[in-house]
Design a protein around this motif. Structure first.
Motif, PDB file in Angstrom:
ATOM      1  N   GLY A   1       9.544  65.749  40.587  1.00  0.00           N
ATOM      2  CA  GLY A   1       9.074  66.369  39.342  1.00  0.00           C
ATOM      3  C   GLY A   1       9.814  67.679  39.164  1.00  0.00           C
ATOM      4  N   SER A   2       9.842  68.189  37.918  1.00  0.00           N
ATOM      5  CA  SER A   2      10.548  69.461  37.733  1.00  0.00           C
ATOM      6  C   SER A   2       9.777  70.595  38.394  1.00  0.00           C
ATOM      7  CB  SER A   2      10.792  69.743  36.251  1.00  0.00           C
ATOM      8  OG  SER A   2       9.596  69.803  35.538  1.00  0.00           O
ATOM      9  N   GLN A   3       8.478  70.385  38.603  1.00  0.00           N
ATOM     10  CA  GLN A   3       7.662  71.437  39.225  1.00  0.00           C
ATOM     11  C   GLN A   3       8.192  71.797  40.626  1.00  0.00           C
ATOM     12  OE1 GLN A   3       5.010  72.919  37.628  1.00  0.00           O
ATOM     13  NE2 GLN A   3       4.500  74.258  39.328  1.00  0.00           N
TER      14      GLN A   3
ATOM     15  N   LEU B   1      11.326  73.864  40.095  1.00  0.00           N
ATOM     16  CA  LEU B   1      11.052  75.209  39.582  1.00  0.00           C
ATOM     17  C   LEU B   1      10.453  76.094  40.676  1.00  0.00           C
ATOM     18  CD1 LEU B   1       9.628  74.187  36.120  1.00  0.00           C
ATOM     19  CD2 LEU B   1      11.648  75.606  36.499  1.00  0.00           C
TER      20      LEU B   1
ATOM     21  N   TYR C   1       3.415  78.274  30.543  1.00  0.00           N
ATOM     22  CA  TYR C   1       2.881  77.150  31.312  1.00  0.00           C
ATOM     23  C   TYR C   1       2.157  77.652  32.570  1.00  0.00           C
ATOM     24  CZ  TYR C   1       3.430  73.155  34.538  1.00  0.00           C
ATOM     25  OH  TYR C   1       3.230  72.171  35.459  1.00  0.00           O
TER      26      TYR C   1
ATOM     27  N   TYR D   1      12.746  83.504  32.668  1.00  0.00           N
ATOM     28  CA  TYR D   1      12.246  82.126  32.626  1.00  0.00           C
ATOM     29  C   TYR D   1      11.823  81.806  31.193  1.00  0.00           C
ATOM     30  CZ  TYR D   1       8.795  78.359  32.868  1.00  0.00           C
ATOM     31  OH  TYR D   1       8.086  77.204  32.635  1.00  0.00           O
TER      32      TYR D   1
ATOM     33  N   ILE E   1      10.777  78.377  28.331  1.00  0.00           N
ATOM     34  CA  ILE E   1      10.644  76.959  27.951  1.00  0.00           C
ATOM     35  C   ILE E   1      11.246  76.875  26.547  1.00  0.00           C
ATOM     36  CG2 ILE E   1       9.022  75.055  27.562  1.00  0.00           C
ATOM     37  CD1 ILE E   1       6.975  76.726  29.261  1.00  0.00           C
TER      38      ILE E   1
ATOM     39  N   ASN F   1       5.046  74.962  26.245  1.00  0.00           N
ATOM     40  CA  ASN F   1       3.694  74.722  26.702  1.00  0.00           C
ATOM     41  C   ASN F   1       3.110  76.096  26.977  1.00  0.00           C
ATOM     42  OD1 ASN F   1       1.379  73.981  27.991  1.00  0.00           O
ATOM     43  ND2 ASN F   1       2.344  72.794  29.624  1.00  0.00           N
TER      44      ASN F   1
ATOM     45  N   ASP G   1      13.471  75.863  31.566  1.00  0.00           N
ATOM     46  CA  ASP G   1      12.502  74.817  31.941  1.00  0.00           C
ATOM     47  C   ASP G   1      12.269  73.952  30.706  1.00  0.00           C
ATOM     48  OD1 ASP G   1      10.438  73.296  32.868  1.00  0.00           O
ATOM     49  OD2 ASP G   1       8.951  74.903  32.872  1.00  0.00           O
TER      50      ASP G   1
ATOM     51  N   PRO H   1      11.125  70.448  29.933  1.00  0.00           N
ATOM     52  CA  PRO H   1      10.585  69.077  30.032  1.00  0.00           C
ATOM     53  C   PRO H   1      10.340  68.415  28.682  1.00  0.00           C
ATOM     54  CG  PRO H   1       8.856  70.666  30.508  1.00  0.00           C
ATOM     55  CD  PRO H   1      10.129  71.444  30.363  1.00  0.00           C
ATOM     56  N   TYR H   2      10.356  69.223  27.609  1.00  0.00           N
ATOM     57  CA  TYR H   2      10.106  68.637  26.272  1.00  0.00           C
ATOM     58  C   TYR H   2      11.397  68.480  25.469  1.00  0.00           C
ATOM     59  CZ  TYR H   2       5.531  69.818  27.942  1.00  0.00           C
ATOM     60  OH  TYR H   2       4.415  69.905  28.747  1.00  0.00           O
TER      61      TYR H   2
ATOM     62  N   SER I   1       9.012  63.186  33.359  1.00  0.00           N
ATOM     63  CA  SER I   1       7.555  63.017  33.286  1.00  0.00           C
ATOM     64  C   SER I   1       7.034  62.653  31.903  1.00  0.00           C
ATOM     65  CB  SER I   1       6.855  64.292  33.743  1.00  0.00           C
ATOM     66  OG  SER I   1       7.000  64.430  35.131  1.00  0.00           O
ATOM     67  N   LYS I   2       7.680  63.136  30.854  1.00  0.00           N
ATOM     68  CA  LYS I   2       7.127  62.884  29.516  1.00  0.00           C
ATOM     69  C   LYS I   2       7.744  61.646  28.880  1.00  0.00           C
ATOM     70  CE  LYS I   2       5.814  67.028  30.586  1.00  0.00           C
ATOM     71  NZ  LYS I   2       4.531  67.383  31.138  1.00  0.00           N
TER      72      LYS I   2
ATOM     73  N   ARG J   1       7.106  61.107  39.590  1.00  0.00           N
ATOM     74  CA  ARG J   1       7.579  62.414  40.059  1.00  0.00           C
ATOM     75  C   ARG J   1       9.113  62.478  40.149  1.00  0.00           C
ATOM     76  NH1 ARG J   1       5.396  65.011  38.250  1.00  0.00           N
ATOM     77  NH2 ARG J   1       5.512  66.874  39.525  1.00  0.00           N
TER      78      ARG J   1
HETATM   79  N1  PMP Z   1       7.288  72.807  32.974  1.00  0.00           N
HETATM   80  C1  PMP Z   1       6.488  72.694  31.916  1.00  0.00           C
HETATM   81  C2  PMP Z   1       6.675  73.618  30.769  1.00  0.00           C
HETATM   82  C3  PMP Z   1       5.501  71.695  31.869  1.00  0.00           C
HETATM   83  O1  PMP Z   1       4.725  71.607  30.782  1.00  0.00           O
HETATM   84  C4  PMP Z   1       5.378  70.808  32.960  1.00  0.00           C
HETATM   85  C5  PMP Z   1       4.352  69.681  32.972  1.00  0.00           C
HETATM   86  N2  PMP Z   1       3.191  69.890  32.337  1.00  0.00           N
HETATM   87  C6  PMP Z   1       6.233  70.975  34.048  1.00  0.00           C
HETATM   88  C7  PMP Z   1       7.178  71.968  34.029  1.00  0.00           C
HETATM   89  C8  PMP Z   1       6.155  70.106  35.282  1.00  0.00           C
HETATM   90  O2  PMP Z   1       6.509  68.810  35.012  1.00  0.00           O
HETATM   91  P1  PMP Z   1       6.892  67.732  36.110  1.00  0.00           P
HETATM   92  O3  PMP Z   1       6.736  68.361  37.465  1.00  0.00           O
HETATM   93  O4  PMP Z   1       5.932  66.617  35.927  1.00  0.00           O
HETATM   94  O5  PMP Z   1       8.299  67.355  35.834  1.00  0.00           O
END
Ligand code: PMP
Length: 429
Positions: A119-121, A124, A145, A198, A200, A205, A233, A235-236, A265-266, A273
């Protein structure tokens, strides 16, 4: 698709060592991980594993098949940056979508590198652990976020919120914050000029805001002036409603100062993940060393499953799929906007989101939405989150509410916003 805009020219070479925490700088390659022949790597024999093969049915009636040989690979340890064929597929995708100027740079000068993350989490949080020392000043979109706040706050840094509007970070506000320092302070560590920003950039979000191309260029130039790493960051990114999509920071990164986090993820699955980091090799290498000491690598089975799908589809098929996902979210967004117009006119204000899955509502006459949402609106829907959850200091009041249009039907969205309207009326009477 896009390339660095003509207005941006390369600054002097980056000194990546300047950005590393002591912990990150101290990481060394694992001698065993570095070995290619797995005899020495303690790899178990997959013949002893109970799994043989897999076939995953797709919604379009076809399937992806993981035969016995591939299954053995999927069940075995793999390379830390990711299953090589997947990394290579993703590199081609990044070239096609962002064409980063750093593609042709030499490795030590910030050549584009990638790694697959859980996952990107995961990516990050490792980026923050690589770059943020206790006491550092860190620039961050506000509101932001909550998962990012959870990753950076324990690092003991001083988070400086950069004001945003419906087009994301306001460059003038960023300049004002940075005017506390002089560009030459960058070379004086005691001055603690911020080292990272940082943001988005699309479908923020919680705000749903997206940076415009002009703003991104301005922000990149500010980052050059103050020698900032931009953590993008995004993800969208794949959920942008309008074409053409705005060029990414990665696409304009002439200096090698952008670390971009992407996520599947989206668009493919959040539970599998899969995310990926793209950035200058000297920094991505540090992340890989961190992974060597934590996860070793993202689940190889998950990566192989995604790889089989992506190879079957090709980039074209992948983008076609994304188009169908966008269509879904666009119509959900339109349903939410129609319901907001119907129930919330005069009670709240909002901007139409240009990407993502959130509508950010400013509630009139309500100082803090926390009580109203947590105590009264929680009843059935996971639709609403109080704005304070996205403040750097979550105890600070917020008159905003984040409404999500991802999971509910248009009817549920309508009922949810009708109920919100009645809560607001109750609250302000
Ligand atoms: N960054 C942002 C802005 C998010 O909204 C999310 C998921 N809600 C994530 C990172 C993490 O996403 P994931 O780890 O599922 O890729």
């Amino acid at each position: 698709m896009s390339n660095s805009p003509a207005q941006i020219s390369k600054a002097k070479d980056m000194n990546y060592a300047r950005f590393l925490t002591a912990v990150s700088a101290a990481r060394r390659a694992s001698p065993i991980r570095a070995m290619i022949i797995s005899l020495a790597g303690g790899a178990p024999n997959p013949d002893t594993f109970p799994f043989k093969s897999a076939s995953v049915a797709l919604n379009d009636g076809t399937s992806i098949d993981i035969g016995e040989t591939l299954m053995k690979k999927a069940l075995q340890y793999s390379a830390t940056p990711g299953v090589p064929e997947l990394v290579s597929w993703l590199k081609d995708l990044q070239k096609q979508l962002h064409n980063p100027p750093t593609l042709t740079y030499s490795p030590d000068k910030g050549q584009m590198a990638m790694c697959v993350t859980t996952g990107s989490q995961e990516g990050l949080s490792k980026v923050f652990e690589m770059l943020v020392n206790p006491g550092d000043n860190v620039l961050i979109d506000t509101p932001t976020y909550s998962g990012t706040l959870a990753a950076v706050k324990p690092l003991g840094c001083n988070l400086i919120g950069v004001p945003t509007d419906q087009h994301g970070i306001v460059p003038q506000a960023l300049k004002e914050i940075l005017s506390r320092w002089k560009p030459e302070d960058v070379s004086v560590p005691e001055k603690k000029s911020p080292k990272i920003l940082y943001t988005i950039p699309n479908g923020g979000n919680p705000t749903g805001a997206s940076l415009t191309t002009e703003r991104k260029i301005e922000i990149y130039k500010i980052a050059q002036e103050y020698d900032l790493i931009i953590v993008e960051d995004d993800p969208y990114y794949f959920l942008q409603f309008n074409k053409p999509w705005a060029p990414s920071f990665l696409s304009m990164d002439v200096d090698g100062r952008v670390i971009r986090a992407d996520s599947m993820s989206k668009i493919l699955s959040s539970g599998l993940r899969i995310g990926y980091l793209t950035g200058p090799k000297p920094l991505i290498d540090r992340i890989i060393l961190h992974m060597q000491a934590s996860t070793l690598h993202t689940s190889a089975f998950t990566q192989v499953m995604i790889l089989q799908l992506l190879q079957k589809w090709g980039v074209e098929g992948f983008l076609e799929h994304i188009e169908s996902v966008i269509q879904f979210y666009r119509s959900q967004k339109d349903a939410m906007l129609a319901s907001a117009d119907k129930w919330l006119t005069g009670l709240a204000e909002w901007h139409s989101p240009t990407a993502g899955m959130f509508l950010w509502l400013k509630i009139h006459g309500v100082q803090d939405t926390h009580q109203m949402i947590m105590l009264k609106a929680i009843s059935k829907e996971v639709l609403l989150v109080p704005g304070s959850a996205f403040n750097i200091d979550s105890s600070e009041p917020s008159s905003y509410v984040r409404a999500s249009f991802s999971l509910s039907t248009p009817e549920q969205i309508d009922q949810g916003l009708e109920r919100l309207a009645s809560l607001i009326v109750e609250e302000i009477k």
